[in-house]
Scaffold this active site. Structure first.
Site, PDB file in Angstrom:
ATOM      1  N   GLN A 245      19.575 123.460  73.437  1.00 47.94           N
ATOM      2  CA  GLN A 245      20.398 123.977  74.536  1.00 47.94           C
ATOM      3  C   GLN A 245      21.222 122.827  75.103  1.00 47.94           C
ATOM      4  O   GLN A 245      20.677 121.872  75.651  1.00 47.94           O
ATOM      5  CB  GLN A 245      19.499 124.587  75.619  1.00 47.94           C
ATOM      6  CG  GLN A 245      20.273 125.292  76.706  1.00 47.94           C
ATOM      7  CD  GLN A 245      19.357 125.958  77.737  1.00 47.94           C
ATOM      8  OE1 GLN A 245      19.466 125.699  78.935  1.00 47.94           O
ATOM      9  NE2 GLN A 245      18.457 126.827  77.277  1.00 47.94           N
TER      10      GLN A 245
ATOM     11  N   SER B 203      26.337 126.254  81.019  1.00 49.84           N
ATOM     12  CA  SER B 203      27.618 126.041  81.716  1.00 49.84           C
ATOM     13  C   SER B 203      28.802 126.520  80.886  1.00 49.84           C
ATOM     14  O   SER B 203      29.786 125.785  80.699  1.00 49.84           O
ATOM     15  CB  SER B 203      27.801 124.569  82.101  1.00 49.84           C
ATOM     16  OG  SER B 203      26.797 124.136  82.976  1.00 49.84           O
TER      17      SER B 203
ATOM     18  N   ILE C  80      27.478 139.100  87.646  1.00 49.45           N
ATOM     19  CA  ILE C  80      26.369 139.178  86.685  1.00 49.45           C
ATOM     20  C   ILE C  80      26.643 140.293  85.683  1.00 49.45           C
ATOM     21  O   ILE C  80      26.508 140.110  84.471  1.00 49.45           O
ATOM     22  CB  ILE C  80      25.029 139.418  87.421  1.00 49.45           C
ATOM     23  CG1 ILE C  80      24.636 138.182  88.233  1.00 49.45           C
ATOM     24  CG2 ILE C  80      23.915 139.770  86.427  1.00 49.45           C
ATOM     25  CD1 ILE C  80      23.450 138.391  89.149  1.00 49.45           C
TER      26      ILE C  80
ATOM     27  N   HIS D 202      13.356 119.433  78.222  1.00 53.60           N
ATOM     28  CA  HIS D 202      14.570 119.632  79.018  1.00 53.60           C
ATOM     29  C   HIS D 202      15.656 118.583  78.733  1.00 53.60           C
ATOM     30  O   HIS D 202      16.852 118.878  78.831  1.00 53.60           O
ATOM     31  CB  HIS D 202      14.231 119.638  80.514  1.00 53.60           C
ATOM     32  CG  HIS D 202      15.202 120.394  81.344  1.00 53.60           C
ATOM     33  ND1 HIS D 202      14.879 121.031  82.510  1.00 53.60           N
ATOM     34  CD2 HIS D 202      16.524 120.648  81.180  1.00 53.60           C
ATOM     35  CE1 HIS D 202      15.936 121.620  83.031  1.00 53.60           C
ATOM     36  NE2 HIS D 202      16.948 121.394  82.235  1.00 53.60           N
TER      37      HIS D 202
ATOM     38  N   TYR E 110      13.846 123.742  87.704  1.00 56.35           N
ATOM     39  CA  TYR E 110      14.631 124.608  88.585  1.00 56.35           C
ATOM     40  C   TYR E 110      13.822 125.031  89.804  1.00 56.35           C
ATOM     41  O   TYR E 110      14.396 125.460  90.812  1.00 56.35           O
ATOM     42  CB  TYR E 110      15.105 125.865  87.853  1.00 56.35           C
ATOM     43  CG  TYR E 110      15.961 125.641  86.631  1.00 56.35           C
ATOM     44  CD1 TYR E 110      16.489 124.390  86.323  1.00 56.35           C
ATOM     45  CD2 TYR E 110      16.248 126.698  85.770  1.00 56.35           C
ATOM     46  CE1 TYR E 110      17.263 124.194  85.193  1.00 56.35           C
ATOM     47  CE2 TYR E 110      17.030 126.515  84.645  1.00 56.35           C
ATOM     48  CZ  TYR E 110      17.531 125.258  84.348  1.00 56.35           C
ATOM     49  OH  TYR E 110      18.294 125.084  83.223  1.00 56.35           O
TER      50      TYR E 110
ATOM     51  N   SER F 290      16.634 120.379  74.596  1.00 56.71           N
ATOM     52  CA  SER F 290      17.846 120.581  75.386  1.00 56.71           C
ATOM     53  C   SER F 290      18.487 119.225  75.638  1.00 56.71           C
ATOM     54  O   SER F 290      17.775 118.231  75.865  1.00 56.71           O
ATOM     55  CB  SER F 290      17.508 121.269  76.716  1.00 56.71           C
ATOM     56  OG  SER F 290      18.666 121.546  77.470  1.00 56.71           O
ATOM     57  N   ASN F 291      19.801 119.185  75.554  1.00 59.63           N
ATOM     58  CA  ASN F 291      20.566 117.962  75.811  1.00 59.63           C
ATOM     59  C   ASN F 291      20.317 116.870  74.774  1.00 59.63           C
ATOM     60  O   ASN F 291      20.574 115.696  75.033  1.00 59.63           O
ATOM     61  CB  ASN F 291      20.284 117.438  77.224  1.00 59.63           C
ATOM     62  CG  ASN F 291      20.684 118.417  78.290  1.00 59.63           C
ATOM     63  OD1 ASN F 291      21.860 118.709  78.471  1.00 59.63           O
ATOM     64  ND2 ASN F 291      19.695 118.957  79.005  1.00 59.63           N
TER      65      ASN F 291
ATOM     66  N   LYS G 110      25.567 132.113  84.396  1.00 68.64           N
ATOM     67  CA  LYS G 110      24.758 132.197  85.611  1.00 68.64           C
ATOM     68  C   LYS G 110      25.623 132.655  86.772  1.00 68.64           C
ATOM     69  O   LYS G 110      26.776 132.229  86.901  1.00 68.64           O
ATOM     70  CB  LYS G 110      24.163 130.828  85.930  1.00 68.64           C
ATOM     71  CG  LYS G 110      23.268 130.803  87.154  1.00 68.64           C
ATOM     72  CD  LYS G 110      23.473 129.555  87.987  1.00 68.64           C
ATOM     73  CE  LYS G 110      24.613 129.700  88.964  1.00 68.64           C
ATOM     74  NZ  LYS G 110      24.798 128.554  89.873  1.00 68.64           N
ATOM     75  N   SER G 111      25.084 133.530  87.595  1.00 61.50           N
ATOM     76  CA  SER G 111      25.756 133.933  88.825  1.00 61.50           C
ATOM     77  C   SER G 111      24.712 134.537  89.753  1.00 61.50           C
ATOM     78  O   SER G 111      23.649 134.980  89.307  1.00 61.50           O
ATOM     79  CB  SER G 111      26.866 134.968  88.544  1.00 61.50           C
ATOM     80  OG  SER G 111      27.488 135.352  89.755  1.00 61.50           O
TER      81      SER G 111
END
Length: 273
Positions: free
Chosen positions: A171, A198, A247, A111, A53, A149-150, A240-241
């Protein structure tokens, strides 16, 4: 306790706040810093970032400046998906530790099972090599928990074939209409906590008329209904925001979805891209 500070248990007994604030696609600098500070001020105690990120520095600074004791905040970061060797994993971990500057990382994730430029390619041997480094970090108490993750079922089973520690978390992309039932069931059977990123399908759920009608019944927004849905399934949502009002609203989930309505939402599973 509130919905933001209630916890779920990882497979090793570590308690993780059941809602995380996600920072994917938030640029490093003021946007990340301000968003994380807003989230912490609103009561979030779980912040999710990643080396990929590019915003670990701002996440770390926001946490340090927040005034909230470090041991009250759960920090997740991730190894870049492209790194599939032991030396690379060790070096990347040290970079993340230094960039965050928050001491021990609470949850460290691989990740993805493959580089983002080669989704679906076979890196099973590399993942096992990297996971053994993760086990070293865990045994050395440099991280409180480790995960992935994934990863789908085949990825998870491959990893477990030659390693000692089952991932504490996986995740994955998880939202109404896309609940990855096979992976979710495998994780439940093996004591792996599922975290859902998401949870609003990157905004695609917000205009769904079926969800709007149900949200109206509960006097909540579609976003709140969608995030709460994950909690009803024991999945940890990562909304997320960058908008302060959203938030705060995304953490206002002190309501329950009735079983019949959960079933209605379940029936929409895998109908949303």
């Amino acid at each position: 306790m509130s919905v933001l500070t209630d916890t779920l248990s990882l497979g090793n007994g570590v308690q993780i706040p059941q809602i995380g604030f996600g920072t994917w696609q938030i640029p490093d600098g003021p946007e990340t810093y301000d968003s994380v500070r807003t989230a912490l001020d609103a009561g979030y105690r779980h912040i999710d970032t990643a080396a990929a990120y590019g915003n670990e520095a701002s996440v770390g600074r926001a946490v340090r400046d927040s005034g909230v004791p470090r041991d009250e905040i759960f920090i997740t970061t991730k190894l870049r998906a492209e790194i599939k060797d032991a030396a690379g994993a060790r070096a990347a971990f040290e970079r993340s530790i230094q960039t965050l500057d928050l001491g021990v990382i609470d949850l460290y994730l691989i990740h993805a099972p493959w580089p983002w430029t080669a989704i679906g390619s076979d890196h099973r041997a590399g993942n096992i090599e990297v996971w053994k480094v993760f086990e070293e970090l865990y045994d050395a108490k440099k991280v409180r928990s480790i995960g992935v993750s994934n990863f789908d079922v085949a990825d998870l089973e491959s990893l477990g074939s030659e390693t000692d520690i089952t991932p504490h978390a996986n995740q994955i992309r998880w939202f109404i209409g896309n609940t990855q039932p096979e992976t979710t069931a495998w994780c439940a059977e093996h004591g792996v906590l599922v975290e859902g990123y998401s949870p609003l399908a990157t905004g695609k759920l917000l205009d769904d008329e079926r969800l709007s009608a149900l949200a109206e019944k509960y006097g909540v927004s579609v976003a709140q209904l969608s995030i709460r849905y994950l909690l009803e399934h024991g999945v940890l949502p990562l909304p997320k925001s960058v908008t302060p009002e959203r938030i705060r609203a995304n953490g206002e989930l002190d309501f329950d979805i009735a079983p019949d309505d959960v079933a209605t939402l379940d029936a929409l599973s895998n109908t949303v891209d």
